[in-house]
Design a protein around this motif. Sequence first.
Motif, PDB file in Angstrom:
ATOM      1  N   VAL A  36     -43.644 -38.884  23.038  1.00 53.92           N
ATOM      2  CA  VAL A  36     -43.986 -38.408  24.428  1.00 53.92           C
ATOM      3  C   VAL A  36     -42.929 -37.333  24.515  1.00 53.92           C
ATOM      4  O   VAL A  36     -41.683 -37.401  24.289  1.00 53.92           O
ATOM      5  CB  VAL A  36     -43.541 -39.643  25.511  1.00 53.92           C
ATOM      6  N   PHE A  37     -43.462 -36.228  24.922  1.00 53.08           N
ATOM      7  CA  PHE A  37     -42.591 -35.235  25.253  1.00 53.08           C
ATOM      8  C   PHE A  37     -43.212 -34.042  26.267  1.00 53.08           C
ATOM      9  O   PHE A  37     -44.414 -34.107  26.807  1.00 53.08           O
ATOM     10  CB  PHE A  37     -42.628 -34.387  23.865  1.00 53.08           C
ATOM     11  N   ALA A  38     -42.435 -33.129  26.499  1.00 51.63           N
ATOM     12  CA  ALA A  38     -42.937 -32.086  27.478  1.00 51.63           C
ATOM     13  C   ALA A  38     -43.003 -30.821  26.746  1.00 51.63           C
ATOM     14  O   ALA A  38     -42.353 -30.300  25.851  1.00 51.63           O
ATOM     15  CB  ALA A  38     -41.832 -31.750  28.561  1.00 51.63           C
ATOM     16  N   ASP A  39     -44.188 -29.993  26.845  1.00 47.43           N
ATOM     17  CA  ASP A  39     -44.438 -28.559  26.119  1.00 47.43           C
ATOM     18  C   ASP A  39     -43.687 -27.717  26.957  1.00 47.43           C
ATOM     19  O   ASP A  39     -42.658 -27.986  27.899  1.00 47.43           O
ATOM     20  CB  ASP A  39     -45.771 -28.452  26.219  1.00 47.43           C
ATOM     21  N   ASN A  40     -43.816 -26.318  26.261  1.00 50.52           N
ATOM     22  CA  ASN A  40     -42.879 -25.462  26.859  1.00 50.52           C
ATOM     23  C   ASN A  40     -43.026 -25.194  28.397  1.00 50.52           C
ATOM     24  O   ASN A  40     -42.161 -24.560  29.063  1.00 50.52           O
ATOM     25  CB  ASN A  40     -43.397 -24.084  25.937  1.00 50.52           C
ATOM     26  N   GLY A  41     -44.263 -25.651  29.020  1.00 52.23           N
ATOM     27  CA  GLY A  41     -44.406 -25.354  30.370  1.00 52.23           C
ATOM     28  C   GLY A  41     -44.027 -26.861  31.258  1.00 52.23           C
ATOM     29  O   GLY A  41     -44.105 -26.610  32.409  1.00 52.23           O
ATOM     30  N   GLY A  42     -43.617 -27.606  30.328  1.00 53.88           N
ATOM     31  CA  GLY A  42     -43.147 -28.985  31.140  1.00 53.88           C
ATOM     32  C   GLY A  42     -44.223 -30.001  31.291  1.00 53.88           C
ATOM     33  O   GLY A  42     -44.083 -30.882  31.902  1.00 53.88           O
ATOM     34  N   THR A  43     -45.299 -29.574  30.681  1.00 56.15           N
ATOM     35  CA  THR A  43     -46.369 -30.563  30.834  1.00 56.15           C
ATOM     36  C   THR A  43     -46.073 -31.815  30.014  1.00 56.15           C
ATOM     37  O   THR A  43     -46.124 -31.611  28.714  1.00 56.15           O
ATOM     38  CB  THR A  43     -47.997 -29.671  30.589  1.00 56.15           C
ATOM     39  N   PRO A  44     -46.555 -32.862  30.297  1.00 52.48           N
ATOM     40  CA  PRO A  44     -46.265 -33.939  29.554  1.00 52.48           C
ATOM     41  C   PRO A  44     -47.396 -33.982  28.242  1.00 52.48           C
ATOM     42  O   PRO A  44     -48.533 -33.609  28.788  1.00 52.48           O
ATOM     43  CB  PRO A  44     -46.739 -35.147  30.182  1.00 52.48           C
ATOM     44  N   LYS A  45     -47.060 -34.603  27.289  1.00 48.42           N
ATOM     45  CA  LYS A  45     -48.042 -34.425  26.260  1.00 48.42           C
ATOM     46  C   LYS A  45     -47.446 -35.812  25.265  1.00 48.42           C
ATOM     47  O   LYS A  45     -46.183 -36.286  25.296  1.00 48.42           O
ATOM     48  CB  LYS A  45     -47.497 -33.332  25.153  1.00 48.42           C
ATOM     49  N   VAL A  46     -48.525 -36.524  24.758  1.00 47.45           N
ATOM     50  CA  VAL A  46     -48.278 -37.633  23.635  1.00 47.45           C
ATOM     51  C   VAL A  46     -48.884 -37.404  22.574  1.00 47.45           C
ATOM     52  O   VAL A  46     -50.216 -37.198  22.531  1.00 47.45           O
ATOM     53  CB  VAL A  46     -48.920 -38.865  24.466  1.00 47.45           C
TER      54      VAL A  46
END
Length: 282
Positions: A36-46
Motif C-alpha cells: 500500500v503506497f501513495a503515488d507522486n500525486g498522493g493518491t493511494p495505490k495497492v
Amino acid sequence: MSELGAMRDQWYPVAMTKQLTAQGRDTLLMGAPIRVFADNGGTPKVTDGAGRALPVIDRFGHVWTSLGQPEKDLFTIPEVDQPGRRLVDVGVCRVRCSPLRAVENFLDIAHFPFVHTDILGSEPHTEVERYEVEIRDDVDEVWATKVKFFQPQAAKSAEGGITTDYMYRVCAPTCSVLYKTCPPKPEEWDVIALFVQPLTETLCDVWPYMALYDDDAEMTDLIHFQQMIFVQDRSVLENQLPALLPLDPGREIPTRADMTSIAYRRWLKRHGFTYGAQLVAA
C-alpha cells in the motif's frame, strides 16, 4: 485462491490514508502479500505480490482494497458527513484471532461488565435486556436495535453512569458499525466502527474509527480511550477456542444475549463468507 470463496470479492481496510508514503507499507490480505503506497500525486495505490494493481477506495480515513472484483461499492456511513462531527482515526491493533471473531466480539454486549469493568459495564448490572435482531434483505446487513445497557462511563465525554442505547450494524463480513447514545447531543448517535483486515484466518489488524459529537476532549484522549477498550478485548479474543469462528449452530450454546451473534453467523454462512470460520464442529 478458491478457498477465499465469496470473501475474495469484498472490500478490506489496509492502511490509514494520512499515514501513506511513497515508500509504502507491506502487509497481508487473506494470506496474500500486498503493498500500500501513495503515488507522486498522493493518491493511494495497492499492488499484489506480482505488482498487479488492485482496486482502491479511499473512504473513512482508510485505504480499502480487494483481491478480487467487488460487485458493490463500499458501504456508506451517512453520519460521517454530518457537520460538527469529529472524525477519529484510532489507529491499528494486531490481534491473534479470526477476523470474524473480532467482529463478533464487537457485537457482544454481555461481556461489558466483565471485560470493561467500571467503564462500559459493572456488576450487578449484568443482565442483557431483550432486544431485536434482523437480517435486512433490502441492504443485506445484520441489524440489532433497541439495545440498552447501563454503563459507568459510556464515552470519554460522559459524566457518571447512564443507561446507553445501542444499535449494531454488520455491513460487511469483517466490518461493523455501532450507534450509541451521544451524551453531549442526545438527539444524535455517536458512531464507532470496527474495520478488520484479515491478514490470515487466525491473525488480523483491527482499525477502529469514530464519528463523534465531542468538542471538549483532546483528540489524543479520544484515541487513547478507544485503544484502551480494544486492548481489553484483545486479551479475551486471543484466548478463544476454537480459533476459527464456528458456524455450526450446535458447536456453541447461545443465550438470549447472543441473538446478534446468531444472526451474524447465519448471514456469513448464507453468503459463503467462511474465511476465518469453522464450518463443521471438530
